[in-house]
Enzyme design. Sequence first.
Site, PDB file in Angstrom:
ATOM      1  N   LYS A 270       0.881  -1.133   0.012  1.00  0.00           N
ATOM      2  CA  LYS A 270      -0.004  -0.258   0.139  1.00  0.00           C
ATOM      3  C   LYS A 270       0.854   1.202  -0.063  1.00  0.00           C
ATOM      4  CE  LYS A 270      -3.749  -1.922   2.563  1.00  0.00           C
ATOM      5  NZ  LYS A 270      -4.845  -1.302   1.170  1.00  0.00           N
ATOM      6  N   ARG A 344     -10.941 -11.356   1.266  1.00  0.00           N
ATOM      7  CA  ARG A 344     -11.574 -12.036   0.465  1.00  0.00           C
ATOM      8  C   ARG A 344     -10.903 -13.767   0.599  1.00  0.00           C
ATOM      9  NH1 ARG A 344     -11.530  -8.519  -4.542  1.00  0.00           N
ATOM     10  NH2 ARG A 344     -11.389  -6.875  -3.105  1.00  0.00           N
TER      11      ARG A 344
HETATM   12  N1  BES Z   1      -8.346  -3.332   3.857  1.00  0.00           N
HETATM   13  C1  BES Z   1      -8.029  -2.897   2.630  1.00  0.00           C
HETATM   14  C2  BES Z   1      -9.338  -2.526   2.596  1.00  0.00           C
HETATM   15  C3  BES Z   1      -9.105  -0.711   3.575  1.00  0.00           C
HETATM   16  C4  BES Z   1      -9.179   0.036   2.818  1.00  0.00           C
HETATM   17  C5  BES Z   1      -9.540  -1.123   4.315  1.00  0.00           C
HETATM   18  C6  BES Z   1      -9.418   1.093   3.881  1.00  0.00           C
HETATM   19  C7  BES Z   1      -9.938  -0.069   5.916  1.00  0.00           C
HETATM   20  C8  BES Z   1      -9.745   1.187   4.982  1.00  0.00           C
HETATM   21  C9  BES Z   1      -8.401  -4.576   1.654  1.00  0.00           C
HETATM   22  O1  BES Z   1      -7.851  -5.199   2.424  1.00  0.00           O
HETATM   23  C10 BES Z   1      -7.454  -4.394  -0.001  1.00  0.00           C
HETATM   24  O2  BES Z   1      -6.214  -3.580   0.268  1.00  0.00           O
HETATM   25  N2  BES Z   1      -8.722  -3.537  -0.916  1.00  0.00           N
HETATM   26  C11 BES Z   1      -8.099  -3.398  -2.044  1.00  0.00           C
HETATM   27  C12 BES Z   1      -8.767  -4.217  -2.787  1.00  0.00           C
HETATM   28  C13 BES Z   1      -8.503  -4.453  -3.799  1.00  0.00           C
HETATM   29  C14 BES Z   1      -6.615  -4.528  -4.328  1.00  0.00           C
HETATM   30  C15 BES Z   1      -9.360  -4.963  -4.714  1.00  0.00           C
HETATM   31  C16 BES Z   1      -8.619  -2.302  -1.854  1.00  0.00           C
HETATM   32  O3  BES Z   1      -9.700  -1.293  -1.730  1.00  0.00           O
HETATM   33  O4  BES Z   1      -7.637  -1.364  -2.718  1.00  0.00           O
HETATM   34 MN    MN Z   2      -5.605  -5.217   1.927  1.00  0.00          MN
END
Ligand code: BES
Ligand code: MN
Length: 493
Positions: A270, A344
């Site tokens: 991230k 997921r």
């Molecule tokens: N934990 C994150 C989602 C999230 C984002 C939770 C902001 C709380 C606040 C999740 O694991 C994630 O990284 N999702 C990705 C999915 C993508 C890679 C398909 C996202 O939302 O960008």
């Molecule tokens: Mn994630």
Amino acid sequence: MEIKTAALPLKATGTLVVYVAEDSMPAGRAAEVWKATGLDWDKVATAASFKGKQGQLIDLLAPAGVAAERLLVLGSGKTGQGGGLSAWTDRGGSLAGKLMNLKAARAAVLLDDEATPAQVAELAAGLRLRHYRFDRYKSTKPDENGHTSLTVTLHVDGKSALDKAIADRQATVDGTLLARDLVHQPPNVLGTLEFAAEAQKLTELGVTVEQLDEAAMRKLGMNALLAVAQGSDRPPRLVIMQWNGGKAKEAPIAFIGKGVVFDSGGISLKPGLGMEDMKGDMGGAAAVTGLMQALATRKARVNAIGVIGLVENMPSGSAMRPGDILKAMSGTTIEIVNTDAEGRLVLADALWYTQDRFKPQFMINLATLTGAIGVALGNDHGGLFSNNDELSGRLIAAGLATGEKLWRLPMGQAYDKLIESRFADIKNSGGRPAGSITAAQFLQRFVNDVPWAHLDIAAVALASPTSETNTAWASGFGVTLLDRLVRDNYEGK
Ligand code: BES
Ligand code: MN
Ligand code: ZN
């Protein structure tokens, strides 16, 4: 904060609180108190621009004729409108906010008999929810006197019915506050094992708690969950909590939580800005744990299962890679295209396991699953995805009753197509379009015919905007909602 009840007559010291409805005069017991002050209501209300709207107040110091240091007249909004339970929770929250602002240490609230035990219990819930803050790591606590010691006494008739209703509702408040605490805890303090130990404490309440370690999960073929954990030094755990308060033969209801104690994104790292928020990526597991605590504390007449998948998503030489293909417990093969779509993977095995082992009446999973849900809904509603209209309807109704609102989004074949993989059965991300929906489609691949709902709480569980019932970063979203769902539909009376 301490909440007490006391029978009438009133023996108030400290701050005395009475309510006046919108566009009206003090009525009932409030009228008696007002009369004792000898003041002209119209003059005072006009001088204070007081119309009785929720949030408005008249603040009298050392009023004549009243045995209190201070008389607070608070607006309670329109009569009739005040019947909805969450209006009472908000009223309690608003009151706590006012008392803290005034640095009141003791307050007595004088209520009329029309207020039902359920409504007064909501007021009491709102008081504690608002009073909460997470300051464990502050060397000096802000507003020591305004905050730490506040005793509120609710003066009513019919004290014993009320005490029962309050205790019952406070059990759920404790669950919400546990969830908030868990979400707030920094990721160096609350790892997978530490979280599991917190869940293990529910045994004291009569909950049966089991833990599956890495070897046990490998035996079961939980390779999707394990792939997320493999980059971290912290070992994974699947924690299974069982509360058996219902009939012996009744199928349980099941709640499943995403418990990523820290989500760095893994190899698909991230961006740095805001990454600290990913300590809260276990908000789903926190809500499930808080809910199980609530159900057990109030001895809910239901059989309930809580399953939480605890992992940490880190980049390292042993981390999963984009391109990896794994076989989940269900037998479905998954191509990893983005290691940041890890929640997921955890839920895939947790859902399959729960369905397979417990044959539940329904499964509801909670997860901080996608950033996209906040793009779609902002932070006023959690996302709801489901294969069942009845369960959805009940969840939406529970949301409206508690203020933890949900909005249902569509699912279907056209979305499911987006997660087809060239090399495996499915891939773990469908890219940007409909990002929250394709995540739900992924989860549904691990659910058979059982009624199921997925709550995407990424935008409501953390970084919450302040409300009447919460000024902290974490909201504990889901505990009140699901407790209400259970109370209203699944506790055969
Ligand atoms: N934990 C994150 C989602 C999230 C984002 C939770 C902001 C709380 C606040 C999740 O694991 C994630 O990284 N999702 C990705 C999915 C993508 C890679 C398909 C996202 O939302 O960008
Ligand atoms: Mn994630
Ligand atoms: Zn995540």
